[in-house]
Enzyme design. Structure first.
Site, PDB file in Angstrom:
ATOM      1  N   GLU A 120      15.114  42.766  30.120  1.00  0.00           N
ATOM      2  CA  GLU A 120      13.732  42.423  30.498  1.00  0.00           C
ATOM      3  C   GLU A 120      13.407  40.983  30.093  1.00  0.00           C
ATOM      4  OE1 GLU A 120      11.820  44.255  32.391  1.00  0.00           O
ATOM      5  OE2 GLU A 120      12.497  46.321  32.167  1.00  0.00           O
ATOM      6  N   ARG A 128       0.971  40.792  39.621  1.00  0.00           N
ATOM      7  CA  ARG A 128       1.638  41.528  38.542  1.00  0.00           C
ATOM      8  C   ARG A 128       2.903  42.223  39.041  1.00  0.00           C
ATOM      9  NH1 ARG A 128      -1.116  45.150  33.659  1.00  0.00           N
ATOM     10  NH2 ARG A 128       0.858  45.904  32.822  1.00  0.00           N
ATOM     11  N   LYS A 156      -0.637  49.296  30.476  1.00  0.00           N
ATOM     12  CA  LYS A 156      -0.245  50.453  31.302  1.00  0.00           C
ATOM     13  C   LYS A 156       0.122  51.591  30.362  1.00  0.00           C
ATOM     14  CE  LYS A 156       1.522  48.334  35.539  1.00  0.00           C
ATOM     15  NZ  LYS A 156       2.715  48.119  36.382  1.00  0.00           N
ATOM     16  N   ASN A 198       8.042  43.441  38.523  1.00  0.00           N
ATOM     17  CA  ASN A 198       8.936  44.526  38.957  1.00  0.00           C
ATOM     18  C   ASN A 198      10.234  44.010  39.560  1.00  0.00           C
ATOM     19  OD1 ASN A 198       7.015  46.340  38.127  1.00  0.00           O
ATOM     20  ND2 ASN A 198       6.023  46.449  40.121  1.00  0.00           N
ATOM     21  N   HIS A 236      14.959  51.562  39.700  1.00  0.00           N
ATOM     22  CA  HIS A 236      14.389  52.916  39.685  1.00  0.00           C
ATOM     23  C   HIS A 236      15.248  53.876  40.501  1.00  0.00           C
ATOM     24  CE1 HIS A 236      10.157  51.288  38.585  1.00  0.00           C
ATOM     25  NE2 HIS A 236      10.824  51.665  37.509  1.00  0.00           N
ATOM     26  N   HIS A 246      13.345  46.121  39.853  1.00  0.00           N
ATOM     27  CA  HIS A 246      12.950  47.507  39.572  1.00  0.00           C
ATOM     28  C   HIS A 246      13.046  48.441  40.770  1.00  0.00           C
ATOM     29  CE1 HIS A 246      11.731  45.703  35.840  1.00  0.00           C
ATOM     30  NE2 HIS A 246      11.281  46.842  35.359  1.00  0.00           N
ATOM     31  N   GLU A 282      -2.720  45.095  38.752  1.00  0.00           N
ATOM     32  CA  GLU A 282      -1.641  45.012  39.735  1.00  0.00           C
ATOM     33  C   GLU A 282      -2.135  45.090  41.176  1.00  0.00           C
ATOM     34  OE1 GLU A 282       2.058  46.803  38.461  1.00  0.00           O
ATOM     35  OE2 GLU A 282       2.725  46.946  40.534  1.00  0.00           O
ATOM     36  N   ARG A 337     -13.365  59.740  25.589  1.00  0.00           N
ATOM     37  CA  ARG A 337     -13.572  58.682  26.608  1.00  0.00           C
ATOM     38  C   ARG A 337     -13.083  57.307  26.166  1.00  0.00           C
ATOM     39  NH1 ARG A 337     -18.688  61.272  26.909  1.00  0.00           N
ATOM     40  NH2 ARG A 337     -18.696  62.795  28.566  1.00  0.00           N
ATOM     41  N   HIS A 353      16.813  52.402  30.944  1.00  0.00           N
ATOM     42  CA  HIS A 353      15.965  51.708  31.916  1.00  0.00           C
ATOM     43  C   HIS A 353      16.366  50.221  32.053  1.00  0.00           C
ATOM     44  CE1 HIS A 353      12.424  50.485  34.137  1.00  0.00           C
ATOM     45  NE2 HIS A 353      12.146  49.590  33.192  1.00  0.00           N
ATOM     46  N   LYS A 379       4.370  37.581  30.169  1.00  0.00           N
ATOM     47  CA  LYS A 379       3.757  38.837  30.601  1.00  0.00           C
ATOM     48  C   LYS A 379       2.229  38.737  30.484  1.00  0.00           C
ATOM     49  CE  LYS A 379       3.548  43.650  30.914  1.00  0.00           C
ATOM     50  NZ  LYS A 379       4.102  44.949  30.797  1.00  0.00           N
TER      51      LYS A 379
HETATM   52  P1  NAD Z   1      12.223  54.723  23.725  1.00  0.00           P
HETATM   53  O1  NAD Z   1      10.797  54.672  23.390  1.00  0.00           O
HETATM   54  O2  NAD Z   1      12.788  55.995  24.196  1.00  0.00           O
HETATM   55  O3  NAD Z   1      13.042  54.226  22.464  1.00  0.00           O
HETATM   56  C1  NAD Z   1      14.448  54.142  22.540  1.00  0.00           C
HETATM   57  C2  NAD Z   1      15.127  54.853  21.387  1.00  0.00           C
HETATM   58  O4  NAD Z   1      15.078  54.029  20.233  1.00  0.00           O
HETATM   59  C3  NAD Z   1      14.504  56.167  20.988  1.00  0.00           C
HETATM   60  O5  NAD Z   1      15.553  57.044  20.691  1.00  0.00           O
HETATM   61  C4  NAD Z   1      13.710  55.819  19.721  1.00  0.00           C
HETATM   62  O6  NAD Z   1      13.553  56.923  18.875  1.00  0.00           O
HETATM   63  C5  NAD Z   1      14.592  54.772  19.127  1.00  0.00           C
HETATM   64  N1  NAD Z   1      13.948  53.751  18.282  1.00  0.00           N
HETATM   65  C6  NAD Z   1      12.779  53.132  18.509  1.00  0.00           C
HETATM   66  N2  NAD Z   1      12.612  52.139  17.622  1.00  0.00           N
HETATM   67  C7  NAD Z   1      13.689  52.145  16.817  1.00  0.00           C
HETATM   68  C8  NAD Z   1      14.110  51.350  15.734  1.00  0.00           C
HETATM   69  N3  NAD Z   1      13.411  50.274  15.344  1.00  0.00           N
HETATM   70  N4  NAD Z   1      15.269  51.645  15.112  1.00  0.00           N
HETATM   71  C9  NAD Z   1      16.041  52.691  15.559  1.00  0.00           C
HETATM   72  N5  NAD Z   1      15.715  53.464  16.604  1.00  0.00           N
HETATM   73  C10 NAD Z   1      14.548  53.189  17.228  1.00  0.00           C
HETATM   74  O7  NAD Z   1      12.593  53.618  24.846  1.00  0.00           O
HETATM   75  P2  NAD Z   1      12.015  52.176  25.170  1.00  0.00           P
HETATM   76  O8  NAD Z   1      13.110  51.485  25.886  1.00  0.00           O
HETATM   77  O9  NAD Z   1      11.395  51.520  24.003  1.00  0.00           O
HETATM   78  O10 NAD Z   1      10.840  52.495  26.194  1.00  0.00           O
HETATM   79  C11 NAD Z   1      11.087  53.097  27.437  1.00  0.00           C
HETATM   80  C12 NAD Z   1       9.770  53.627  27.979  1.00  0.00           C
HETATM   81  O11 NAD Z   1       8.885  52.557  28.173  1.00  0.00           O
HETATM   82  C13 NAD Z   1       9.900  54.324  29.313  1.00  0.00           C
HETATM   83  O12 NAD Z   1       9.210  55.546  29.267  1.00  0.00           O
HETATM   84  C14 NAD Z   1       9.229  53.378  30.295  1.00  0.00           C
HETATM   85  O13 NAD Z   1       8.616  54.061  31.362  1.00  0.00           O
HETATM   86  C15 NAD Z   1       8.215  52.734  29.408  1.00  0.00           C
HETATM   87  N6  NAD Z   1       7.778  51.412  29.879  1.00  0.00           N
HETATM   88  C16 NAD Z   1       6.454  51.201  29.982  1.00  0.00           C
HETATM   89  C17 NAD Z   1       5.981  49.972  30.391  1.00  0.00           C
HETATM   90  C18 NAD Z   1       4.509  49.728  30.420  1.00  0.00           C
HETATM   91  O14 NAD Z   1       4.095  48.666  30.924  1.00  0.00           O
HETATM   92  N7  NAD Z   1       3.707  50.607  29.889  1.00  0.00           N
HETATM   93  C19 NAD Z   1       6.868  48.942  30.701  1.00  0.00           C
HETATM   94  C20 NAD Z   1       8.242  49.192  30.590  1.00  0.00           C
HETATM   95  C21 NAD Z   1       8.682  50.428  30.173  1.00  0.00           C
HETATM   96  N1  GLY Z   2       6.256  46.706  33.372  1.00  0.00           N
HETATM   97  C1  GLY Z   2       5.520  46.207  34.475  1.00  0.00           C
HETATM   98  C2  GLY Z   2       4.071  45.973  34.174  1.00  0.00           C
HETATM   99  O1  GLY Z   2       3.641  46.068  33.067  1.00  0.00           O
HETATM  100  O2  GLY Z   2       3.336  45.687  35.070  1.00  0.00           O
END
Ligand code: NAD
Ligand code: GLY
Length: 361
Positions: A184, A240, A142, A244, A251, A247, A236, A120, A264, A226
């Protein structure tokens, strides 16, 4: 260089973000946030680079177990989530444990959902190692995994207790991944801060070269913006949604290209271009603002066009085709650099023209 800000929520759940170079190896930063056990979620790429440093920085006597999950978006599944829970149970982690996410947004989103639901809810620390994760996904609570039916369909709002943003981890980050994070960063200037946008225009070359002073400033200001949105609208309900910007289009671009052609942040960059075109067509924004956004994205080495994509397919992917019953698609439109607002509907012909101007030669 060392710095921090606080994400203000309701007092009890406020948490700090520490920024700097080589902060990952600083035990004094992590120690106050962990008990006797930690469970580190990472992947092989990041583990090979940074796991030893993290483990060495844990206070003496803390037991650490590690789960290395699969690579990339395809690993962000309910199966991965379930396997991590199995490992936590098998290793007998109790309610005092702390889940630590060491990696990009994929690792952070899955580990966060694990932390939100294991017994939990247990302690959670984000150690983001991509620029996108430092300025966006690690802040704001999130968490999610994907479902065949769509991205991030299963998840929870669950805030970390600490975010440790070490910009030195970008030294190993591939160029495209790094620039996807810059998209971003630029978004924050467009949606909330004219001065920051102007600073980015002046410092975009230093940012591309990963000059640490410039990078820390960009990460810090992005996180401040942020954090302010999250403070005012954690779940949101309204404001918030400004985050987006770009986006809705982005998307749809990702969906149409099976999440394969663009990262992305790259899709968001193209989406921001389209959102600026729509804003201009709705006469919400002066023409020079649109030009400044396009120009900054281009100077940052980001794509601003999606040539080859079909405008009709984009409209459909955004849920705007006439098959949709309750067919309202919300857009975030720009009113001028540093200010955006949400509109519930936009005339279909203007949306179509905005997309078309960015997908044809
Ligand atoms: P990712 O986590 O896939 O990382 C990108 C690549 O970089 C991967 O291959 C990883 O292994 C590699 N990597 C990571 N750190 C590294 C480093 N320091 N050196 C070398 N390689 C490294 O992609 P991302 O862009 O970090 O994240 C994308 C994800 O984030 C998506 O799933 C998206 O939905 C999510 N996201 C979430 C939120 C949220 O608010 N929770 C906001 C935006 C995006
Ligand atoms: N990435 C959008 C949010 O965190 O709300």
């Amino acid at each position: 260089m060392r710095d921090s800000i606080t994400v203000e929520l309701d007092g009890a759940r406020d948490y700090p973000i520490f920024f700097g170079s080589d902060v990952l190896g600083d035990a004094s930063l992590i120690a106050p946030y962990v008990g006797g056990q930690v469970f580190i979620v990472t992947n092989d790429v990041v583990a090979n680079l940074y796991l030893d440093t993290l483990r060495e920085s844990l206070p003496t006597g803390v037991r650490s177990d590690v789960f290395s999950m699969g690579e990339g978006e395809r690993a962000k599944t309910i199966e991965t989530y379930a396997s991590i829970l199995d490992a936590l149970i098998e290793a007998r982690h109790n309610r005092t444990t702390t889940v630590i996410a060491l990696g990009g947004g994929v690792v952070g989103d899955v580990a966060g959902f694990v932390a939100a639901t294991y017994q939990r809810g247990v302690g959670f620390i984000q150690i983001p190692t991509t620029l996108l994760a430092q300025v966006d996904s690690s802040v704001g609570g999130k968490t999610a995994v994907n479902h065949e039916g769509g991205k991030n369909l299963i998840g929870a709002f669950y805030q970390p207790r600490l975010v440790l943003a070490d910009v030195a981890t970008f030294r190993s980050l591939p160029e495209r991944e790094y620039l996807a994070g810059v998209a971003e960063v630029i978004k924050y200037g467009v949606i909330a801060d004219t001065e920051f946008f102007a600073w980015l225009e002046e410092n975009v070359d230093a940012l591309r070269e990963r000059d640490e002073t410039a990078v820390i400033n960009a990460v810090r200001r992005s996180c401040e913006i942020k954090a302010d949105f999250v403070r005012r609208d954690e779940r949101e309900q309204g404001l918030r949604a400004h985050l987006n910007f770009g986006h809705t289009f982005g998307h749809a671009i990702e969906k149409l290209t099976d999440f394969d052609r663009w990262l992305h942040g790259e899709a968001v960059s193209i989406g921001m271009g389209m959102a600026m075109e729509l804003s201009a067509r709705l006469e919400q924004v002066p023409a020079d603002a649109t030009e400044r956004v396009h120009s900054l994205l281009e100077r940052a080495g980001l794509p601003t066009r999606a040539d080859g994509l079909d405008t009709g397919a984009m409209i459909e992917a955004m849920g705007m085709d006439k098959k949709v019953v309750d067919g309202k698609t919300r857009f975030v439109v720009c009113e001028g650099i540093g200010s955006v607002r949400v509109i519930d509907e936009a005339p279909g012909d203007l949306v179509r023209a905005s997309i078309a101007s960015r997908v044809t030669l």
